[in-house]
Design a protein around this motif. Structure first.
Motif, PDB file in Angstrom:
ATOM      1  N   VAL A  58       0.851  -1.199   0.000  1.00  0.00           N
ATOM      2  CA  VAL A  58       0.000   0.000   0.000  1.00  0.00           C
ATOM      3  C   VAL A  58       0.887   1.249   0.000  1.00  0.00           C
ATOM      4  CG1 VAL A  58      -2.155   0.960   0.937  1.00  0.00           C
ATOM      5  CG2 VAL A  58      -1.539  -1.385   1.443  1.00  0.00           C
ATOM      6  N   ASN A  59       1.954   1.186  -0.798  1.00  0.00           N
ATOM      7  CA  ASN A  59       2.879   2.320  -0.783  1.00  0.00           C
ATOM      8  C   ASN A  59       3.267   2.822  -2.180  1.00  0.00           C
ATOM      9  OD1 ASN A  59       4.503  -0.157  -1.085  1.00  0.00           O
ATOM     10  ND2 ASN A  59       6.251   1.214  -0.987  1.00  0.00           N
ATOM     11  N   SER A  60       3.075   1.977  -3.231  1.00  0.00           N
ATOM     12  CA  SER A  60       3.516   2.423  -4.562  1.00  0.00           C
ATOM     13  C   SER A  60       2.412   3.257  -5.223  1.00  0.00           C
ATOM     14  CB  SER A  60       3.838   1.213  -5.441  1.00  0.00           C
ATOM     15  OG  SER A  60       4.839   0.439  -4.855  1.00  0.00           O
ATOM     16  N   ASN A  61       2.076   4.359  -4.596  1.00  0.00           N
ATOM     17  CA  ASN A  61       0.894   5.119  -5.035  1.00  0.00           C
ATOM     18  C   ASN A  61       0.984   5.609  -6.477  1.00  0.00           C
ATOM     19  OD1 ASN A  61       0.630   4.779  -2.309  1.00  0.00           O
ATOM     20  ND2 ASN A  61      -0.059   6.852  -1.863  1.00  0.00           N
ATOM     21  N   ILE A  62       2.192   5.908  -6.966  1.00  0.00           N
ATOM     22  CA  ILE A  62       2.301   6.415  -8.346  1.00  0.00           C
ATOM     23  C   ILE A  62       2.753   5.322  -9.319  1.00  0.00           C
ATOM     24  CG2 ILE A  62       2.718   8.837  -7.743  1.00  0.00           C
ATOM     25  CD1 ILE A  62       5.745   8.244  -8.380  1.00  0.00           C
ATOM     26  N   GLY A  63       2.827   4.096  -8.846  1.00  0.00           N
ATOM     27  CA  GLY A  63       3.208   2.999  -9.725  1.00  0.00           C
ATOM     28  C   GLY A  63       4.716   2.849  -9.848  1.00  0.00           C
ATOM     29  N   HIS A  64       5.109   1.822 -10.619  1.00  0.00           N
ATOM     30  CA  HIS A  64       6.532   1.469 -10.733  1.00  0.00           C
ATOM     31  C   HIS A  64       7.190   2.188 -11.914  1.00  0.00           C
ATOM     32  CE1 HIS A  64       5.902  -1.828  -7.873  1.00  0.00           C
ATOM     33  NE2 HIS A  64       4.784  -2.079  -8.518  1.00  0.00           N
ATOM     34  N   GLY A  65       8.482   2.444 -11.761  1.00  0.00           N
ATOM     35  CA  GLY A  65       9.300   2.919 -12.882  1.00  0.00           C
ATOM     36  C   GLY A  65       8.985   4.324 -13.365  1.00  0.00           C
ATOM     37  N   ASN A  66       8.505   5.184 -12.484  1.00  0.00           N
ATOM     38  CA  ASN A  66       8.164   6.551 -12.885  1.00  0.00           C
ATOM     39  C   ASN A  66       9.437   7.318 -13.274  1.00  0.00           C
ATOM     40  OD1 ASN A  66       7.780   9.541 -12.307  1.00  0.00           O
ATOM     41  ND2 ASN A  66       5.676   8.794 -12.221  1.00  0.00           N
ATOM     42  N   LYS A  67       9.532   7.658 -14.548  1.00  0.00           N
ATOM     43  CA  LYS A  67      10.776   8.222 -15.101  1.00  0.00           C
ATOM     44  C   LYS A  67      11.156   9.557 -14.457  1.00  0.00           C
ATOM     45  CE  LYS A  67      11.775   5.110 -18.291  1.00  0.00           C
ATOM     46  NZ  LYS A  67      11.054   4.024 -17.610  1.00  0.00           N
ATOM     47  N   LYS A  68      10.159  10.389 -14.197  1.00  0.00           N
ATOM     48  CA  LYS A  68      10.442  11.712 -13.627  1.00  0.00           C
ATOM     49  C   LYS A  68      11.113  11.566 -12.248  1.00  0.00           C
ATOM     50  CE  LYS A  68       7.909  15.996 -13.092  1.00  0.00           C
ATOM     51  NZ  LYS A  68       6.580  16.589 -13.018  1.00  0.00           N
ATOM     52  N   VAL A  69      10.576  10.638 -11.459  1.00  0.00           N
ATOM     53  CA  VAL A  69      11.123  10.422 -10.111  1.00  0.00           C
ATOM     54  C   VAL A  69      12.530   9.832 -10.214  1.00  0.00           C
ATOM     55  CG1 VAL A  69      10.812   9.135  -7.951  1.00  0.00           C
ATOM     56  CG2 VAL A  69       8.836  10.154  -9.089  1.00  0.00           C
ATOM     57  N   ILE A  70      12.711   8.864 -11.116  1.00  0.00           N
ATOM     58  CA  ILE A  70      14.019   8.209 -11.255  1.00  0.00           C
ATOM     59  C   ILE A  70      15.083   9.222 -11.688  1.00  0.00           C
ATOM     60  CG2 ILE A  70      15.306   6.489 -12.612  1.00  0.00           C
ATOM     61  CD1 ILE A  70      12.592   4.882 -12.661  1.00  0.00           C
ATOM     62  N   GLU A  71      14.738  10.077 -12.634  1.00  0.00           N
ATOM     63  CA  GLU A  71      15.700  11.091 -13.098  1.00  0.00           C
ATOM     64  C   GLU A  71      16.049  12.050 -11.955  1.00  0.00           C
ATOM     65  OE1 GLU A  71      17.455  10.950 -15.787  1.00  0.00           O
ATOM     66  OE2 GLU A  71      16.329   9.153 -16.349  1.00  0.00           O
ATOM     67  N   ALA A  72      15.048  12.438 -11.174  1.00  0.00           N
ATOM     68  CA  ALA A  72      15.296  13.364 -10.053  1.00  0.00           C
ATOM     69  C   ALA A  72      16.207  12.711  -9.014  1.00  0.00           C
ATOM     70  CB  ALA A  72      13.961  13.781  -9.426  1.00  0.00           C
ATOM     71  N   ILE A  73      16.010  11.410  -8.755  1.00  0.00           N
ATOM     72  CA  ILE A  73      16.862  10.698  -7.791  1.00  0.00           C
ATOM     73  C   ILE A  73      18.302  10.647  -8.312  1.00  0.00           C
ATOM     74  CG2 ILE A  73      17.342   8.434  -6.757  1.00  0.00           C
ATOM     75  CD1 ILE A  73      14.291   8.012  -6.591  1.00  0.00           C
ATOM     76  N   LYS A  74      18.449  10.342  -9.614  1.00  0.00           N
ATOM     77  CA  LYS A  74      19.797  10.268 -10.201  1.00  0.00           C
ATOM     78  C   LYS A  74      20.496  11.626 -10.078  1.00  0.00           C
ATOM     79  CE  LYS A  74      19.058   7.020 -14.013  1.00  0.00           C
ATOM     80  NZ  LYS A  74      18.819   7.032 -15.458  1.00  0.00           N
ATOM     81  N   ALA A  75      19.775  12.683 -10.454  1.00  0.00           N
ATOM     82  CA  ALA A  75      20.371  14.030 -10.437  1.00  0.00           C
ATOM     83  C   ALA A  75      20.799  14.404  -9.019  1.00  0.00           C
ATOM     84  CB  ALA A  75      19.375  15.047 -10.993  1.00  0.00           C
ATOM     85  N   GLN A  76      19.942  14.097  -8.046  1.00  0.00           N
ATOM     86  CA  GLN A  76      20.262  14.446  -6.658  1.00  0.00           C
ATOM     87  C   GLN A  76      21.451  13.639  -6.145  1.00  0.00           C
ATOM     88  OE1 GLN A  76      18.981  16.951  -4.874  1.00  0.00           O
ATOM     89  NE2 GLN A  76      20.453  16.456  -3.264  1.00  0.00           N
ATOM     90  N   ALA A  77      21.513  12.343  -6.524  1.00  0.00           N
ATOM     91  CA  ALA A  77      22.624  11.491  -6.072  1.00  0.00           C
ATOM     92  C   ALA A  77      23.951  12.021  -6.618  1.00  0.00           C
ATOM     93  CB  ALA A  77      22.396  10.051  -6.504  1.00  0.00           C
ATOM     94  N   GLU A  78      23.929  12.551  -7.847  1.00  0.00           N
ATOM     95  CA  GLU A  78      25.156  13.096  -8.426  1.00  0.00           C
ATOM     96  C   GLU A  78      25.559  14.404  -7.758  1.00  0.00           C
ATOM     97  OE1 GLU A  78      24.691  13.306 -12.666  1.00  0.00           O
ATOM     98  OE2 GLU A  78      24.959  11.123 -12.842  1.00  0.00           O
ATOM     99  N   ARG A  79      24.550  15.218  -7.434  1.00  0.00           N
ATOM    100  CA  ARG A  79      24.842  16.553  -6.886  1.00  0.00           C
ATOM    101  C   ARG A  79      25.213  16.480  -5.404  1.00  0.00           C
ATOM    102  NH1 ARG A  79      22.053  21.041  -4.912  1.00  0.00           N
ATOM    103  NH2 ARG A  79      20.091  19.920  -4.738  1.00  0.00           N
ATOM    104  N   LEU A  80      24.411  15.744  -4.614  1.00  0.00           N
ATOM    105  CA  LEU A  80      24.641  15.653  -3.168  1.00  0.00           C
ATOM    106  C   LEU A  80      23.851  14.450  -2.642  1.00  0.00           C
ATOM    107  CD1 LEU A  80      25.780  17.081  -0.556  1.00  0.00           C
ATOM    108  CD2 LEU A  80      23.591  18.251  -0.433  1.00  0.00           C
ATOM    109  N   ALA A  81      24.551  13.337  -2.396  1.00  0.00           N
ATOM    110  CA  ALA A  81      23.842  12.121  -1.984  1.00  0.00           C
ATOM    111  C   ALA A  81      23.519  12.131  -0.495  1.00  0.00           C
ATOM    112  CB  ALA A  81      24.674  10.892  -2.322  1.00  0.00           C
TER     113      ALA A  81
END
Ligand code: PLP
Length: 295
Positions: A58-81
């Motif tokens: 009861v937690n994957s409210n926006i579904g799996h593999g959401n590209k916008k979220v994945i890109e934002a996570i990647k960008a943040q990990a590169e800038r400041l993890a």
């Protein structure tokens, strides 16, 4: 590109040898091997597709593999993890500001945690520090997490693994009309009955020793129990009468599950603290939160 390639048999074999699964008798487990997920589907290692009808936990409210979220996570990990809690950073500042903006208008500040149990642990600690009291009331048909403190707030049998329990954790009955055995003439009458019983129990436990009442705004894994009309208002009134903090656990029902960002917004009730996790990140990263009025 993957750093390693395991066959279906190896995944299962290593899992059975080296992993412990939660909430299961591990001896005879035969877990399905999952290889990918997208949108509302996930696939097993034989290519069979499944509808994710429960949004995992009861937690994957926006579904799996959401590209916008994945890109934002990647960008943040590169800038400041990672940065230690004592610093101020844009993402934490902005997220807290946005949460407070949509929360009930008495909410002041946000304390980020790594999940729901962690959020509830912190809410109880804060209530104890704020009130100078130690007792915590919560309901039998409830789940609040599996760590030692959250496991003791939990009322259902998953708490047994945390027993003997912590001192001062008191349980009361939920307004579960379907199994009450009482023929109430209206929801309001049922609410009056359960709120009066709670008030009586509080008096027998010494109100001046009670820091908090913790309750799921809508009970989740113990039956989807929607509070009858007047119930949450009645609990709020008791908390005001005795100076007890009302903590609403919205780990499962927060973030749109009931049609409102916060389930409590379906009622004209303002808790002192709200805890949530799950839907805030939909499982893309661990995050929980304790937000509150006196913080
Ligand atoms: C109402 C409620 N509170 C707390 C938790 C615990 O959250 P977590 O698993 O993120 O620790 C859950 C998890 O299912 C939950 O449903």
């Amino acid at each position: 590109m993957r750093a390693y390639e395991l066959t279906k048999e190896q995944i299962k074999d290593y899992d059975r040898k080296y992993n412990l699964h939660s909430w299961s008798a591990n001896g005879n487990l035969d877990p399905l091997v999952i290889t990918k997920a997208e949108g509302i589907y996930f696939w097993d290692a034989d290519g069979k597709r499944y509808f994710d009808m429960s949004s995992q936990l009861v937690n994957s409210n926006i579904g799996h593999g959401n590209k916008k979220v994945i890109e934002a996570i990647k960008a943040q990990a590169e800038r400041l993890a990672y940065i230690a809690p004592s610093y101020a950073v844009d993402v934490r500042s902005e997220l807290a500001r946005r949460i407070v903006e949509i929360a009930p208008d008495n909410m002041g500040k946000v304390f980020f945690t790594l999940g729901g149990a962690d959020a509830n642990e912190n809410a109880v600690k804060m209530a104890r520090m704020y009130t100078g009291r130690y007792k915590v009331f919560s309901r039998y048909r409830s789940y609040h997490g599996s760590t030692m403190g959250a496991g003791n707030i939990t009322g259902e049998p998953r708490r047994f693994a945390c027993e003997p329990g912590l001192v001062g954790y008191v349980k009361f009955f939920d307004p579960y009309l379907y199994r009450s055995g009482i023929d109430f003439s209206s929801e309001e009458e049922a609410s009056r009955y359960y709120v009066d019983k709670l008030r009586e129990q509080i008096i027998y436990e010494d109100p001046s020793s009670i820091a908090a009442i913790v309750l799921e705004t809508v009970t989740g894994s113990n039956g989807v129990i929607i509070p009858p009309k007047g119930y949450l208002e009645g609990v709020r009134k008791i908390c005001d009468e005795f100076g007890i903090m009302m903590i609403c656990d919205e780990v499962m029902v927060g973030w749109g599950r009931t049609g409102e960002y916060f389930a409590i917004n379906n009622w004209n009730v303002k808790p002192d603290m709200i805890t949530f996790a799950k839907g805030i990140t939909c499982g893309y990263a661990p995050l929980g939160k304790t937000g509150g009025n006196p913080l």
